[in-house]
Design a protein around this motif. Structure first.
Motif, PDB file in Angstrom:
ATOM      1  N   LYS A 148       2.201   9.805  22.982  1.00 25.55           N
ATOM      2  CA  LYS A 148       2.357  10.571  23.961  1.00 25.55           C
ATOM      3  C   LYS A 148       2.051  12.164  23.660  1.00 25.55           C
ATOM      4  O   LYS A 148       1.751  12.816  24.120  1.00 25.55           O
ATOM      5  CB  LYS A 148       3.598  10.102  24.727  1.00 25.55           C
ATOM      6  CG  LYS A 148       3.591   8.988  25.505  1.00 25.55           C
ATOM      7  CD  LYS A 148       5.086   9.011  25.991  1.00 25.55           C
ATOM      8  CE  LYS A 148       5.447   9.886  27.000  1.00 25.55           C
ATOM      9  NZ  LYS A 148       6.784   9.795  27.611  1.00 25.55           N
ATOM     10  N   GLU A 149       2.602  12.414  22.425  1.00 25.62           N
ATOM     11  CA  GLU A 149       2.675  13.904  21.855  1.00 25.62           C
ATOM     12  C   GLU A 149       1.470  14.283  21.623  1.00 25.62           C
ATOM     13  O   GLU A 149       0.877  15.261  21.756  1.00 25.62           O
ATOM     14  CB  GLU A 149       3.596  14.045  20.786  1.00 25.62           C
ATOM     15  CG  GLU A 149       5.118  13.797  21.064  1.00 25.62           C
ATOM     16  CD  GLU A 149       6.014  14.173  20.129  1.00 25.62           C
ATOM     17  OE1 GLU A 149       5.576  14.825  19.201  1.00 25.62           O
ATOM     18  OE2 GLU A 149       7.307  14.157  19.979  1.00 25.62           O
TER      19      GLU A 149
ATOM     20  N   SER B 297       0.803  -1.229  -0.088  1.00 30.97           N
ATOM     21  CA  SER B 297       0.000  -0.126   0.000  1.00 30.97           C
ATOM     22  C   SER B 297       1.095   1.174  -0.280  1.00 30.97           C
ATOM     23  O   SER B 297       2.159   1.282   0.433  1.00 30.97           O
ATOM     24  CB  SER B 297      -0.980   0.022   1.225  1.00 30.97           C
ATOM     25  OG  SER B 297      -0.349   0.210   2.443  1.00 30.97           O
ATOM     26  N   VAL B 298       0.306   2.212  -0.345  1.00 29.26           N
ATOM     27  CA  VAL B 298       0.961   3.602  -0.577  1.00 29.26           C
ATOM     28  C   VAL B 298       0.000   4.630   0.025  1.00 29.26           C
ATOM     29  O   VAL B 298      -1.010   4.699  -0.634  1.00 29.26           O
ATOM     30  CB  VAL B 298       1.368   4.086  -1.992  1.00 29.26           C
ATOM     31  CG1 VAL B 298       2.123   5.448  -1.737  1.00 29.26           C
ATOM     32  CG2 VAL B 298       2.603   3.089  -2.471  1.00 29.26           C
ATOM     33  N   THR B 299       0.180   5.525   1.188  1.00 29.94           N
ATOM     34  CA  THR B 299      -0.773   6.226   1.739  1.00 29.94           C
ATOM     35  C   THR B 299      -0.043   7.537   2.033  1.00 29.94           C
ATOM     36  O   THR B 299       1.182   7.551   2.481  1.00 29.94           O
ATOM     37  CB  THR B 299      -1.342   5.679   3.028  1.00 29.94           C
ATOM     38  OG1 THR B 299      -1.627   4.214   3.026  1.00 29.94           O
ATOM     39  CG2 THR B 299      -2.415   6.245   3.659  1.00 29.94           C
ATOM     40  N   GLN B 300      -0.749   8.655   2.021  1.00 26.68           N
ATOM     41  CA  GLN B 300      -0.122   9.953   2.174  1.00 26.68           C
ATOM     42  C   GLN B 300      -0.467  10.666   3.596  1.00 26.68           C
ATOM     43  O   GLN B 300      -1.834  10.495   4.176  1.00 26.68           O
ATOM     44  CB  GLN B 300      -0.668  11.002   1.154  1.00 26.68           C
ATOM     45  CG  GLN B 300      -0.195  12.322   1.286  1.00 26.68           C
ATOM     46  CD  GLN B 300       1.171  12.458   0.545  1.00 26.68           C
ATOM     47  OE1 GLN B 300       1.241  11.798  -0.514  1.00 26.68           O
ATOM     48  NE2 GLN B 300       1.810  13.519   0.794  1.00 26.68           N
ATOM     49  N   TYR B 301       0.511  10.739   4.142  1.00 28.61           N
ATOM     50  CA  TYR B 301       0.233  11.587   5.640  1.00 28.61           C
ATOM     51  C   TYR B 301       0.937  12.800   5.689  1.00 28.61           C
ATOM     52  O   TYR B 301       2.273  12.886   5.854  1.00 28.61           O
ATOM     53  CB  TYR B 301       0.810  10.746   6.682  1.00 28.61           C
ATOM     54  CG  TYR B 301       0.103   9.308   6.893  1.00 28.61           C
ATOM     55  CD1 TYR B 301      -1.224   9.419   7.492  1.00 28.61           C
ATOM     56  CD2 TYR B 301       0.187   8.092   6.485  1.00 28.61           C
ATOM     57  CE1 TYR B 301      -2.231   8.252   7.619  1.00 28.61           C
ATOM     58  CE2 TYR B 301      -0.478   6.935   6.413  1.00 28.61           C
ATOM     59  CZ  TYR B 301      -1.770   6.985   7.022  1.00 28.61           C
ATOM     60  OH  TYR B 301      -2.302   5.914   7.244  1.00 28.61           O
ATOM     61  N   GLY B 302       0.325  13.734   5.395  1.00 31.48           N
ATOM     62  CA  GLY B 302       1.003  15.038   5.517  1.00 31.48           C
ATOM     63  C   GLY B 302       2.078  15.309   4.312  1.00 31.48           C
ATOM     64  O   GLY B 302       1.834  15.010   3.338  1.00 31.48           O
TER      65      GLY B 302
ATOM     66  N   ARG C  64       7.258  15.945  11.797  1.00 28.85           N
ATOM     67  CA  ARG C  64       6.809  15.468  12.897  1.00 28.85           C
ATOM     68  C   ARG C  64       5.470  14.980  12.848  1.00 28.85           C
ATOM     69  O   ARG C  64       4.747  14.192  13.748  1.00 28.85           O
ATOM     70  CB  ARG C  64       7.242  16.697  14.112  1.00 28.85           C
ATOM     71  CG  ARG C  64       6.831  16.087  15.596  1.00 28.85           C
ATOM     72  CD  ARG C  64       7.199  17.032  16.464  1.00 28.85           C
ATOM     73  NE  ARG C  64       8.711  17.028  16.661  1.00 28.85           N
ATOM     74  CZ  ARG C  64       9.505  16.343  17.364  1.00 28.85           C
ATOM     75  NH1 ARG C  64       8.872  15.254  18.091  1.00 28.85           N
ATOM     76  NH2 ARG C  64      10.768  16.292  17.460  1.00 28.85           N
ATOM     77  N   LYS C  65       4.499  16.095  12.291  1.00 27.62           N
ATOM     78  CA  LYS C  65       3.095  16.142  12.309  1.00 27.62           C
ATOM     79  C   LYS C  65       2.722  14.673  11.613  1.00 27.62           C
ATOM     80  O   LYS C  65       1.834  14.089  11.928  1.00 27.62           O
ATOM     81  CB  LYS C  65       2.740  17.248  11.620  1.00 27.62           C
ATOM     82  CG  LYS C  65       1.151  17.357  11.809  1.00 27.62           C
ATOM     83  CD  LYS C  65       0.385  17.305  13.364  1.00 27.62           C
ATOM     84  CE  LYS C  65      -0.907  17.624  13.153  1.00 27.62           C
ATOM     85  NZ  LYS C  65      -1.463  17.739  14.765  1.00 27.62           N
TER      86      LYS C  65
ATOM     87  N   MET D  10      10.461  24.358   8.379  1.00 24.86           N
ATOM     88  CA  MET D  10       8.933  23.803   8.035  1.00 24.86           C
ATOM     89  C   MET D  10       8.745  22.201   7.764  1.00 24.86           C
ATOM     90  O   MET D  10       7.955  21.722   8.340  1.00 24.86           O
ATOM     91  CB  MET D  10       8.300  24.634   7.092  1.00 24.86           C
ATOM     92  CG  MET D  10       8.114  26.166   7.505  1.00 24.86           C
ATOM     93  SD  MET D  10       7.412  27.318   6.247  1.00 24.86           S
ATOM     94  CE  MET D  10       5.712  26.704   6.105  1.00 24.86           C
ATOM     95  N   THR D  11       9.592  21.950   7.005  1.00 29.25           N
ATOM     96  CA  THR D  11       9.580  20.430   6.612  1.00 29.25           C
ATOM     97  C   THR D  11       9.947  19.585   8.035  1.00 29.25           C
ATOM     98  O   THR D  11       9.068  18.584   8.034  1.00 29.25           O
ATOM     99  CB  THR D  11      10.967  20.153   5.703  1.00 29.25           C
ATOM    100  OG1 THR D  11      10.648  21.113   4.470  1.00 29.25           O
ATOM    101  CG2 THR D  11      10.829  18.814   5.564  1.00 29.25           C
TER     102      THR D  11
END
Length: 200
Positions: free
Chosen positions: A196-197, A36-41, A100-101, A94-95
């Motif tokens: 935790k974050e 699978s290939v999924t985009q996260y941010g 991290r997000k 910013m990257t």
């Protein structure tokens, strides 16, 4: 702006457009060859089986051949858009924040999505391991295969020259430091660190 600068900028923009067209084709090939290939941010998460020797994570977990891993790939189109509008230094900051997000989002998906239950670790390969991944929880491993290491060095340095605003100067000035490294973070570390974050 001089004629020479205009020509140089146009040439660079053309190279960037050609590179992004190539990446679009490569993305299609990746989808066929991966689970699978999924985009996260700002990240693409590519799930596939680990090949090669076993790799130890810093928390004692091992990733063995045949284990499922999630390969992290920065979305270079988004990085390119940032570099064109924000400049080199701000783009790097910013990257890192966006990465991290993305890891927070991936951590949530790993815990709640059944399709990711078999993924044992996150991996990635980068030249920018000295800066962009600082404090994110990855441990680093040298690329064992000499041929692969040489190929990745050429490929990633070229990518840096094309996409980074001062990539050409950076490659010239810091080539000895721009060596590709494999990044690794076990599933357990990812969940512990980023859940935790999210909750805090």
């Amino acid at each position: 702006m001089t004629i020479l600068n205009i020509v140089s900028t146009a040439s660079r923009t053309g190279m960037q457009s050609a590179w992004m067209a190539w990446e679009g084709l490569f993305d299609q090939i990746t989808k066929i060859r991966s689970v699978s290939v999924t985009q996260y941010g700002i990240c693409k998460l590519v799930v596939r089986k680990h090949q090669g020797k076993s790799i130890a994570c810093h928390d004692g977990y091992y990733i063995n051949a045949g284990d499922y891993v999630g390969e992290l790939h920065l979305d270079n189109q988004k990085v390119l858009e940032l570099s064109r509008t924000k400049g080199a230094d701000r783009t790097a900051l910013m990257t890192a924040r966006m990465l991290r997000k993305s890891l927070e989002q991936i951590s949530y998906a790993m815990e709640h999505n059944l399709e990711f239950r078999k993924v044992k670790a996150l991996t990635g390969i980068t030249l920018l391991h000295r800066g962009i991944i600082h404090g994110l929880g990855f441990n680093q491993h040298p690329i064992q295969s000499k041929c692969l290491r040489i190929w990745l060095t050429i490929y990633l340095r070229f990518l840096l020259r094309v996409l980074h605003p001062v990539g050409k100067q950076r490659v010239k000035q810091s080539s000895s430091k721009l060596v590709p490294m494999m990044l690794m973070m076990s599933r357990q570390t990812l969940l512990h660190r980023y859940q935790k974050e999210v909750q805090s």
